[in-house]
Design a protein around this motif. Structure first.
Motif, PDB file in Angstrom:
ATOM      1  N   TRP B 144      54.568 183.353  48.749  1.00 56.51           N
ATOM      2  CA  TRP B 144      54.839 183.401  50.193  1.00 56.51           C
ATOM      3  C   TRP B 144      53.958 182.416  50.934  1.00 56.51           C
ATOM      4  N   LEU B 148      55.140 179.247  53.131  1.00 57.50           N
ATOM      5  CA  LEU B 148      54.762 179.051  54.533  1.00 57.50           C
ATOM      6  C   LEU B 148      54.179 177.649  54.728  1.00 57.50           C
ATOM      7  N   MET B 151      56.844 175.126  54.649  1.00 60.97           N
ATOM      8  CA  MET B 151      57.569 175.141  55.927  1.00 60.97           C
ATOM      9  C   MET B 151      56.783 174.348  56.971  1.00 60.97           C
ATOM     10  N   PHE B 152      55.466 174.532  57.013  1.00 62.70           N
ATOM     11  CA  PHE B 152      54.615 173.761  57.929  1.00 62.70           C
ATOM     12  C   PHE B 152      54.758 172.270  57.626  1.00 62.70           C
ATOM     13  N   LEU B 206      61.138 174.139  48.770  1.00 63.37           N
ATOM     14  CA  LEU B 206      61.549 175.397  49.394  1.00 63.37           C
ATOM     15  C   LEU B 206      62.780 175.955  48.692  1.00 63.37           C
ATOM     16  N   ILE B 207      63.694 175.047  48.302  1.00 60.90           N
ATOM     17  CA  ILE B 207      64.933 175.494  47.658  1.00 60.90           C
ATOM     18  C   ILE B 207      64.648 176.176  46.314  1.00 60.90           C
ATOM     19  N   VAL B 210      64.325 179.748  47.060  1.00 63.70           N
ATOM     20  CA  VAL B 210      65.116 180.200  48.211  1.00 63.70           C
ATOM     21  C   VAL B 210      65.602 181.640  48.038  1.00 63.70           C
ATOM     22  N   VAL B 211      65.861 182.042  46.804  1.00 66.99           N
ATOM     23  CA  VAL B 211      66.362 183.408  46.597  1.00 66.99           C
ATOM     24  C   VAL B 211      65.307 184.429  47.011  1.00 66.99           C
ATOM     25  N   TYR B 213      62.802 183.562  49.395  1.00 66.85           N
ATOM     26  CA  TYR B 213      62.474 183.349  50.802  1.00 66.85           C
ATOM     27  C   TYR B 213      63.613 183.791  51.729  1.00 66.85           C
ATOM     28  N   THR B 214      64.837 183.434  51.410  1.00 63.13           N
ATOM     29  CA  THR B 214      65.971 183.802  52.279  1.00 63.13           C
ATOM     30  C   THR B 214      67.088 184.410  51.442  1.00 63.13           C
TER      31      THR B 214
END
Lengths: 96, 518
Positions: B144, B148, B151-152, B206-207, B210-211, B213-214
């Protein structure tokens, strides 16, 4: 640095950060979910498009939260999008 | 627009910068994950065998050592990974409330003999790879936090592009020895030069998770989320055991059949469900080191009869996109030359984050004034993250050679060596003035990297040397040179406060700079 000053300090900045981080995530997740639910393509494809685009939505919400000077506008648009998209996805339910 | 973006760029970069630097550095090293493992087990020199034979020996070992487990996963070796890696998962307990049985730890097998690899115990390149997205934190917090920070990073890249008005001109601009200007130029050159790479590696990173994270789009389309992953692969975990005993058919024959169906492409992974049952299944995954898409095709066979049951469906555009994104991040498609290009691009990423962090501090420093607390804190964290992390990584490799090969628990000691060196030096650097600390820590990092080839030569000896070890040790020397060069540049640079030019700089140029740096 006009917008940075307008952003103010203390609570206002904390509210903005919370809106960007948590609200932005919720709005992006809601938008991605609604997209995945409504895209008129195969189930697996729609799901993947929603997931692939979710980070782009999150980044856009997050950056805009710090670009727009009026915090009330930021909060209402982002939390509003989160509630509308998330609520719509909930009401629609799982794709039949 | 540009001003708000410059402001957010500065803060996003600062808050995530230290972790991002560590992620970039260890991630860049992970392009050579199998090579690092190979270097860290110098005594292990297996006889290479074909894919089918490696699968046979692995299954034979599993039938002896984990016959009743629910699922076996076998990663077959290739030119870069020398050992076969196997995992098993125990049968779930009959109690429905009990948690899903965890995957047992990895065992590395010799492909030719099918016995566990006999070499010094080490985490190898796997350690840097795991660290770069788990950050040595308990699951799931590391992932996580890494997400994050990524993402930043994505926000910082987008806002950085918006901030940047002369993106083409800055491609060619690097002014040395001009204080703040040089740091800005260095940041711009390292960022702009490889901008498509930075954006790609951040988004695709990020991908990869992804499962986690989203997962929400899956929930909108599937009443049972497992069906989503089952529709990507031919999933064997969902198959129920019949309860009747059964014996697996010859696995080598299945590997050859799948390979033939894929026009000679290799099998990279074998997943066997309910291996001792009459309804066992064998799923073979196609190797993806010859294509961009890392989410490769699979074929499932009946385990006992060897009958072909199903194959993964041809992916649609979205699944293909996701697979290519994953492939771009992992870089398995890259041959030796392209892998070195990826490695160098990764280094520009490290340089971009590092120069950005330094720039944040440099542009807030007032000549002659005592730095305020926040600035000192950033300065100190910069030293600890940028100058001391390389020393820690060198210590990890040095510990591999210096700890006795048969010592119990040595794999964990190697990891401890890295963190003790990294954080220990960061602590020690507090005792020195900031400028001295930068120079000394970078020099120390350079010396530790330079020590690796020497220690390697002394402990392993010349006899065992071949081109691979020479290339690895040569790379360590190059890294030492880069770190030494950084230390030398810093030592040569005049002290900020002592520069008259900064204090008399014209108001106009100051304003222009402020606009640029913002």
């Amino acid at each position: 640095m006009a917008s940075a000053q307008d952003a103010g300090r203390g609570w206002s900045m904390a509210g903005r950060c919370l809106t960007a981080l948590v609200g932005g995530y919720a709005a992006a997740a809601g938008l991605a979910t609604l997209l995945a639910r409504l895209l008129p393509v195969a189930r697996v494809e729609a799901t993947a498009w929603g997931m692939i685009l979710s980070f782009l939505f999150y980044a856009a919400f997050g950056l805009w939260a710090f670009h727009e000077p009026r915090l009330a506008r930021v909060a209402s648009v982002i939390w509003g999008s989160a509630i509308v998209t998330g609520g719509a996805a909930l009401l629609l339910g799982v794709r039949p | 627009m540009r001003q708000s973006m410059a402001w957010i760029h500065g803060w996003l970069g600062l808050l995530a910068g230290w972790i991002l630097f560590a992620m970039f550095v260890t991630g860049t090293a992970s392009y050579f994950r199998p090579e690092i493992t190979r270097w860290m087990q110098p005594e292990y020199r297996p006889r290479p065998v074909g894919n089918a034979e490696a699968a046979r020996t692995a299954v034979a070992w599993l039938q002896k050592n984990a016959p009743h487990d629910e699922q076996w996963t076998i990663y077959l070796p290739n030119e870069r990974t020398l050992a076969t890696r196997v995992f098993t998962r125990a049968r779930p307990s009959p109690d429905p409330k009990a948690p899903r049985a965890p995957r047992r730890p990895e065992t590395r097998l010799d492909p030719a003999t099918g016995v566990p690899v006999e070499a010094r115990e080490t985490r190898g390149g796997e350690f840097f790879y795991r660290f770069h997205f788990q950050l040595q934190l308990p699951h799931p917090w590391g992932r996580w936090l890494a997400g994050l920070c990524a993402m930043f990073m994505l926000g910082a890249i987008l806002s950085g592009v918006i901030t940047h008005k002369r993106i083409f001109a800055d491609f060619f601009t690097l002014r040395w020895s001009k204080g703040r200007r040089s740091w800005l130029d260095a940041h711009n050159v390292s960022a702009v030069l490889a901008l498509p790479y930075h954006a790609m590696i951040t988004y695709t990173g990020l991908i990869t998770l992804v499962v986690m994270y989203t997962p929400w789009p899956i929930l909108a389309n599937y009443a049972q989320p497992a069906v989503f992953s089952a529709s990507l692969y031919a999933d064997t975990a969902s198959q129920k055991a019949s309860g009747q005993p059964g014996r697996l058919a010859d696995i080598g024959r299945l590997v050859e059949a799948a390979s033939a169906e894929w026009q000679g492409a290799r099998v990279s992974r074998v997943i066997i469900g309910n291996p001792d049952d009459a309804s066992s299944t064998v799923t073979l995954l196609r190797s993806s080191d010859d294509r961009l898409n890392a989410r490769s095709a699979s074929i499932t066979y009946a385990g006992v009869s060897g009958e072909r049951l199903s194959a993964s469906p041809a992916p649609g555009p979205a699944i293909e996109t996701a697979g290519v994104m994953l492939g771009l991040h992992l870089g398995w498609f890259a041959g030796p030359l392209l892998r070195w290009v990826c490695f160098l691009l990764g280094l520009t990423g490290c340089a971009m984050v590092a120069t950005g962090l330094v720039l944040w501090a440099v542009k807030r420093r007032k000549p002659g004034a005592k730095p305020f607390f926040g600035l000192s804190l950033v300065d100190r964290l910069n030293i600890g993250a940028i100058a001391c992390l390389p020393a820690g990584m060198a210590a990890f490799l040095l510990a591999n050679r210096l700890l006795p090969p048969m010592l119990a628990g040595r794999a964990d000691l190697e990891v401890s060596a890295m963190f003790w060196t990294w954080f220990g030096l960061a602590g020690l650097s507090l005792l020195r003035p900031a400028r001295r600390a930068w120079i000394e820590m970078l020099t120390l990092s350079a010396l530790l990297f330079a020590a690796i080839p020497m220690v390697d030569l002394v402990t392993i000896g010349g006899g065992a040397f071949d081109g691979f070890f020479l290339a690895f040790d040569g790379t360590m020397v190059l890294l030492a040179v880069v770190l030494g060069f950084a230390a030398w540049r810093l030592a040569r640079r005049p002290v900020d406060a002592a520069r008259p030019r900064r204090r008399v700089s014209l108001a106009v140029s100051e304003v222009r700079e402020a606009m640029d740096v913002a």
